[in-house]
Design an enzyme around this catalytic site. Structure first.
Site, short mmCIF file in Angstrom:
data_model
loop_
_atom_site.label_atom_id
_atom_site.label_comp_id
_atom_site.label_asym_id
_atom_site.label_seq_id
_atom_site.Cartn_x
_atom_site.Cartn_y
_atom_site.Cartn_z
N SER A 104 -54.93 33.77 42.08
CA SER A 104 -54.78 34.32 43.42
C SER A 104 -54.46 35.81 43.35
O SER A 104 -53.55 36.23 42.64
CB SER A 104 -53.65 33.57 44.14
OG SER A 104 -53.50 34.11 45.41
N GLY A 105 -55.22 36.60 44.09
CA GLY A 105 -55.00 38.04 44.13
C GLY A 105 -55.73 38.79 43.03
O GLY A 105 -55.57 39.99 42.88
N THR A 109 -62.35 37.36 46.31
CA THR A 109 -62.98 37.52 47.62
C THR A 109 -63.61 38.90 47.74
O THR A 109 -64.74 39.03 48.24
CB THR A 109 -61.94 37.29 48.72
OG1 THR A 109 -61.36 36.01 48.50
CG2 THR A 109 -62.55 37.34 50.09
N ASN A 156 -50.77 37.40 47.36
CA ASN A 156 -51.91 38.20 47.82
C ASN A 156 -51.82 38.36 49.34
O ASN A 156 -51.63 37.38 50.06
CB ASN A 156 -53.20 37.44 47.43
CG ASN A 156 -54.46 38.16 47.87
OD1 ASN A 156 -54.38 39.24 48.47
ND2 ASN A 156 -55.59 37.57 47.56
N SER A 159 -54.89 36.31 51.06
CA SER A 159 -55.23 35.19 50.18
C SER A 159 -56.12 34.18 50.91
O SER A 159 -55.86 33.80 52.05
CB SER A 159 -53.94 34.52 49.73
OG SER A 159 -54.26 33.51 48.82
N SER A 160 -57.20 33.77 50.21
CA SER A 160 -58.09 32.77 50.81
C SER A 160 -57.36 31.44 50.76
O SER A 160 -57.01 30.97 49.68
CB SER A 160 -59.38 32.66 50.01
OG SER A 160 -59.90 33.94 49.75
N GLY A 387 -57.79 30.87 43.94
CA GLY A 387 -57.49 30.98 42.51
C GLY A 387 -56.31 30.11 42.13
O GLY A 387 -55.56 29.62 42.98
N GLU A 389 -52.82 29.01 41.28
CA GLU A 389 -51.59 29.62 41.79
C GLU A 389 -50.33 28.86 41.35
O GLU A 389 -50.31 27.64 41.29
CB GLU A 389 -51.63 29.84 43.30
CG GLU A 389 -52.17 28.72 44.13
CD GLU A 389 -52.40 29.12 45.59
OE1 GLU A 389 -52.82 30.25 45.86
OE2 GLU A 389 -52.15 28.28 46.46
N1 LIG Z 1 -62.59 45.90 43.74
C1 LIG Z 1 -61.49 46.14 44.42
N2 LIG Z 1 -61.24 47.38 44.88
C2 LIG Z 1 -60.14 47.64 45.56
N3 LIG Z 1 -59.19 46.73 45.86
C3 LIG Z 1 -59.38 45.47 45.44
C4 LIG Z 1 -60.55 45.11 44.71
N4 LIG Z 1 -60.47 43.80 44.43
C5 LIG Z 1 -59.30 43.36 44.99
N5 LIG Z 1 -58.66 44.35 45.59
C6 LIG Z 1 -57.38 44.27 46.31
O1 LIG Z 1 -56.77 43.07 45.93
C7 LIG Z 1 -56.52 42.26 47.06
C8 LIG Z 1 -56.68 40.80 46.70
O2 LIG Z 1 -58.00 40.56 46.40
P1 LIG Z 1 -58.72 39.23 46.83
O3 LIG Z 1 -58.31 38.86 48.18
O4 LIG Z 1 -60.12 39.42 46.54
O5 LIG Z 1 -58.09 38.21 45.83
P2 LIG Z 1 -58.52 36.70 45.59
O6 LIG Z 1 -58.84 36.60 44.14
O7 LIG Z 1 -59.57 36.34 46.53
O8 LIG Z 1 -57.21 35.92 45.86
P3 LIG Z 1 -57.01 34.47 46.53
O9 LIG Z 1 -57.30 33.49 45.49
O10 LIG Z 1 -55.60 34.49 46.91
O11 LIG Z 1 -57.92 34.42 47.68
C9 LIG Z 1 -57.46 42.74 48.10
O12 LIG Z 1 -56.97 42.51 49.37
C10 LIG Z 1 -57.58 44.21 47.78
O13 LIG Z 1 -56.53 44.91 48.37
MG LIG Z 2 -59.74 35.14 48.09
#
Ligand SMILES: Nc1ncnc2c1ncn2[C@@H]1O[C@H](COP(=O)(O)OP(=O)(O)OP(=O)(O)O)[C@@H](O)[C@H]1O
Ligand SMILES: [Mg+2]
Length: 1010
Positions: A104-105, A109, A156, A159-160, A387, A389
């Site tokens: 997660s994070g 996404t 996060n 977070s999805s 992800g 967690e």
């Molecule tokens: N390529 C990137 N460039 C800039 N910021 C990023 C990038 N990837 C992630 N982030 C930052 O990290 C945060 C978390 O990313 P994201 O929501 O994609 O995580 P996740 O893997 O989908 O987590 P979860 O499993 O909780 O959904 C985003 O809100 C953003 O602020």
């Molecule tokens: Mg996500």
């Protein structure tokens, strides 16, 4: 292996590490991360580190620089991976999928959004309207789903809280034609309760801070998240994203997708209902729940299109049916009422979310697709799922989420590690086995039938009676006591990190997670009183009604026990893994650099842990030892055979393998390949790149060649057709000629016996080829026919016939009257009938003249009028012999007055009228102007034709030219060498023709007007 970045930025592919060990791996990861290189390859797998800051690497210029390039041509990037998946799908019409994993994070996404953005940018260059709108909906759907499915967690901020697998469909042209979203287990418990520091789903806060005054008023809400129990915990959280702005963006996105205003209103009504439900308080009245605040009931009833009392009753009572069909209402205790209320709020939100997904799917689903017409429909799937967690307090949801990650890791192992190694063995490629941790044992711990945790959980839920969460824990402890990945306080009494009779721990592939057993049974059973379902089904709002179809069941109907939440989730995971396994996978492995969401900080311990559990080192080892690319010999040949003279167009070697070797050797790639039993293995993609490039250069030549061959084929085919056409035409012409001859023969077969010798028989029209032949035949026929006619004419009549023919020829139809229908006596003066009493005298004179002038025959004789020297009209006799023309005086015993030898006669002129004027032209230009007189009884009898006929016939026989002119009325002539004209004038009262002088020095022949 990307080579474009210099080594100052570290190695762009972990495969290039000098030694494959954790230290070097982390050092490279850290170096690249600090230099702003967040992506690194392991072969075709992209390792991505969350930068936690905006990066300048996603612009349109960057997209353009990756478009159509091979993976290793440009620095590592998600765009390169997306392009590779797209290209593979287009090249070989294979479905591909991009699996994004990480905790997660870690940035899953975000990565999925960049991938979608890239695919949208490179497709539909012709800007087709329908494709553009599909792309628009696909992109905008993210915004809506994130609002309703994402929330701030302690890991996060965005977070999805649901799993998402999106299929994008493409037509054979590679244009997106639609898509489908599968959503997995929404963490609905978040609706009613969040951990400290976390928020409810974004949409609640977006509505409360971004919704306009009127909307909030209509929903009965205040702009204060603190005022609602369900949003209170998150009200104080700071988030990076702006709820107000996002609310507007979500509204816009919903409109673009096609949500109607009524639908949007229903969505917000439901959100309002949930917030109000949270504030419903139950008081205790003799162990029965009561609601004091009826205003809130009214508000809820209004929002869900129901009655206040119905809402109140659904919250306070449960309708129970007895076995004998009796129905009664059982009041809830305050505890039960609270449970019911929360379950209702959770279910409302879950149904809403699923309905939104369905609604989007309805818009983007591929419609009217006919593979026969549109070609093969291919798919790129993008998986962005929650992800792995580990929270302080992990519950049923984390259990499911982590199980899901185990399944995906298993898929990764299956495809990248195990199958790869198995393939080398199968193909007989020399191979050193690489060890990796296979998490199948943990997957089994969770999902194995009868023995796994889900099975034990379901079993506990099935038991009627008061099975508690603790009893379920006891069963697990008893059954899983020997499992190396399961433990609990009871099984490991010394471990104080677990609470006795509350916690159990699974040693996941990604780390140990301690789960709190509380609520497992309830969440798995996921009970919801039927009364709520009926309440919603009876809503006056059709959108809400549609979300609760089973509410139509009557109270007494016994329904099948629904599947438990864990079983449903397991089944959906099995289906998902199957779906992914059927596609060509591309992986993005996301790494979270630190827990503080801090840019540039790379927590080595955290990263080491992730690299370990993601199996990235094993991935590098397999990749380094292995081959980037493999293909069955036949397919390899098919694609590249044009690059080698021995294999193009077909090879003559004993096997395809030898032919592939020929290609490889010709290009000098011997050290880069291995030959398996059925496949060729290529170590580095560069070789393929070169082959692809060469192929690309050759394709136009091949196409020209194919065009040439095809054009030749077409021309030959056309030639054959033409030949056939000509053969048919020749046969047909032949047939037409023969048919014509047969027809002519048939028509003319009997003409000899016909009275007119076939003159009246119409000739069949001949085919073009016989036209001139027919003219000749007709000419011959006419001659034959004439011969038949002439044959019967007695010789004595022949001179007359000849004369008539000659007259006809010279007159050429210009004179109407020429006496052809009567018998031509010719020597009229010698005839008793015509010459009268002078006939004997004339005959004697003619005889004398014959002996004197030695002419052989008399051609013509008759009486004439002539003009004399004094221009007076006189009657004379005319004798035409075959040597001379005599003018005689009939009254003086036919004394010869003038004789003109025929040798000096050059021509004869007559008029086209009925007059009998004849001008005989001579060489001396002293022409003879005469008017023939009718012989015998008929004064008007025409003799001009007869005279012309005999003269013309004679001239023809002696082969001398005779000019015959037929003038309309006036004839030019010479008299004693002078030019004169004789004209004809009709005069009434004139009894006989006579000449007179005209005023101009010429003559006029006055003829009677009848
Ligand atoms: N390529 C990137 N460039 C800039 N910021 C990023 C990038 N990837 C992630 N982030 C930052 O990290 C945060 C978390 O990313 P994201 O929501 O994609 O995580 P996740 O893997 O989908 O987590 P979860 O499993 O909780 O959904 C985003 O809100 C953003 O602020
Ligand atoms: Mg996500």
């Amino acid at each position: 292996m990307a080579e474009l970045d210099s080594l100052e930025f570290g190695k762009s592919d972990f495969v290039l590490l000098d030694e494959v060990n954790m230290e070097q791996f982390l050092a490279n990861l850290k170096l690249r991360f600090q230099k702003g290189r967040i992506y690194t390859y392991i072969g075709e797998v992209v390792v991505s580190v969350n930068p936690y800051r905006p990066m300048e690497i996603y612009g349109t210029d960057v997209i353009a620089s990756y478009r159509g390039r091979e993976l290793y041509e440009r620095p590592p990037h998600l765009y390169a991976l997306a392009d590779a998946a797209y290209k593979a799908m287009k090249r070989s019409a294979k479905d591909t999928c991009i699996v994004i994993s990480g905790e997660s994070g870690a940035g899953k996404t975000e990565a999925s959004k960049y991938i979608m953005q890239y695919i949208a940018a490179i497709t539909n260059p012709s800007q087709k309207q329908e494709v553009e709108s599909i792309k628009d909906v696909l992109l905008k759907s993210n915004c809506v789903l994130e609002a309703f499915g994402n929330a701030k967690t302690n890991r996060n901020d965005n977070s999805s809280r649901f799993g998402k697998y999106m299929d994008i469909n493409f037509n054979f042209n590679g244009e997106p034609t639609g898509g489908h979203i599968n959503n997995y287990l929404l963490e609905k418990s978040r609706v009613v309760k969040q951990q400290a520091g976390e928020r409810n789903f974004h949409t609640f806060y977006q509505l409360l801070s971004g919704g306009c005054e009127e909307m909030l008023e209509a929903l009965g809400l205040h702009r204060d998240a603190n005022g609602y129990r369900f949003t209170r915990e998150g009200a104080i959280c700071n988030t990076v994203s702006d709820d107000k702005l996002n609310h507007r963006a979500v509204l816009r996105a919903m409109r673009v997708i096609g949500f109607s205003d009524e639908e949007i209103q229903s969505i917000y009504n439901l959100l309002g209902t949930i917030l109000h439900l949270g504030n419903v308080e139950f008081e205790n009245d003799e162990d029965m729940a009561v609601i004091r605040d009826l205003d809130v009931m009214e508000q809820i009833a209004c929002l869900i299109g129901s009655e206040t009392d119905a809402v109140r009753r659904a919250l306070l009572y449960r309708t129970v049916a007895t076995g004998v069909g009796e129905v009664f209402n059982k009041g809830h205790s305050p505890e039960e009422a609270r449970f019911g209320r929360d379950a209702f709020a959770k279910a409302l939100y879950e149904r809403l979310f699923c309905w939104i997904v369905r609604r989007i799917n309805h818009v983007i689903e591929v419609k009217d697709y006919d593979p026969a017409r549109h070609g093969k429909n291919t798919v790129i799937g993008v998986l962005d799922i929650y992800g792995f967690e580990i929270f302080d307090n992990n519950s049923f949801e984390q259990f499911c989420i982590n199980y899901c990650n185990e399944k995906l890791q298993q898929l990764f192992i299956e495809l990248i590690l195990r199958q790869e190694q198995q393939e080398y063995q199968r193909e007989g490629i020399e191979w050193q086995h690489i060890d990796y941790f296979n998490n199948q044992i943990i997957v089994d711990l969770v999902e194995q039938p009868h023995k796994g945790i889900i099975a034990i959980l379901d079993e506990a839920c099935l038991n009627v009676g008061s099975v508690t969460d603790t009893m379920f824990l006891d069963t697990m402890d008893a059954r899983l006591i020997r499992h190396p990945h399961y433990t609990s306080r009871k099984l490991c009494a010394t471990d104080k990190t677990m609470e006795f009779r509350r916690d159990f721990r699974i040693r996941h592939y990604a780390g140990d997670v301690t789960y709190c057993i509380e609520g497992f049974l309830d969440k798995n059973k996921d009970p919801l009183f039927q009364d709520f379902k009926r309440l919603m089904f009876n809503s006056s709002d059709p959108v809400l009604k549609e979300m609760w179809p089973e509410g139509h069941l009557s109270i007494t109907e016994v329904t099948k026990r629904p599947q438990t939440a864990a079983t449903l989730f397991r089944n959906s995971m099995v289906a998902l893994v199957e779906k992914l396994a059927s596609k060509e996978p591309y992986y993005v492995r996301c790494i979270k650099p630190n827990d503080a969401k801090c840019p540039l900080a790379l927590d080595e311990v955290r990263c080491r842990h992730q690299v370990e559990y993601l199996g990235l080192l094993e991935n590098v080892r397999v990749r380094r030892a292995g081959f980037a690319y493999r293909q069955p010999y036949a397919r390899f040949l098919l694609r590249y055979k044009m690059t080698c003279e021995y294999t193009w167009p077909n090879h003559l070697m004993c096997s395809d393998r030898e032919a592939v070797e020929a290609i490889v050797n010709q290009h000098g790639f011997q050290n880069d390949v291995a030959y398996g039993i059925s496949k060729v293995f290529v170590r580095h993609p560069q070789m393929l790149y070169q082959l692809e490039q060469e192929r690309l250069n050759l394709i136009p030549i091949i196409i020209l060649f194919l065009q040439k061959v095809w054009r030749g084929t077409l021309a030959r085919r056309r030639c054959r057709q033409m030949r056939a056409i000509y053969a048919i035409m020749a046969c047909f012409k032949h047939h037409k000629v023969k048919a014509h001859f047969r027809e002519v023969e048939r028509r003319f077969a009997n003409v000899r016996n016909m009275s007119d010798y076939g003159k009246s028989v119409p000739w069949p029209s001949p085919p073009a080829v016989l036209r001139s032949f027919q003219e000749n035949t007709q000419y011959l026929f006419r001659r034959w026919w004439a011969r038949q006619i002439i044959k019967n004419i007695p010789p004595s009549h022949m001179p007359e016939v000849r004369a008539k023919v000659a007259a006809m020829e010279v007159l050429q139809g210009e004179r109407m009257e020429w006496g052809h229908s009567r018998t031509w006596e010719r020597n009229y003066l010698a005839s008793i009938k015509d010459g009268g009493p002078l006939a004997g005298q004339f005959t004697k004179v003619a005889k004398d003249l014959q002996s004197k002038d030695a002419y052989s025959a008399v051609l013509f004789s008759c009486l004439i009028h002539k003009v004399n020297r004094f221009n007076k009209s006189k009657e004379r006799a005319l004798l035409v012999t075959d040597a001379l023309i005599y003018k005689m005086e009939p009254r003086k015993k036919f004394k010869v007055l003038k004789k003109v030898p025929l040798s000096v006669v050059t021509g004869v002129s007559v008029t086209s009228g009925r007059d009998q004027l004849v001008v005989v032209h001579t060489v001396q230009k002293d022409d003879m102007v005469i008017c023939l007189q009718g012989a015998g009884a008929d004064e008007n009898e025409d003799h001009v034709g007869e005279l012309l006929g005999v003269l013309a016939d004679h001239f023809k026989r002696v082969k001398k030219p005779l000019q015959v002119a037929v003038r309309p009325s006036a004839i030019p002539l010479h008299m004693c060498g002078k030019q004169r004209t004789v004209s004809v004038e009709k005069r009434s009262g004139q009894r006989q023709s006579e000449f007179s002088k005209s005023r101009g020095g010429g003559f006029v022949l006055r003829v009677p007007d009848h």
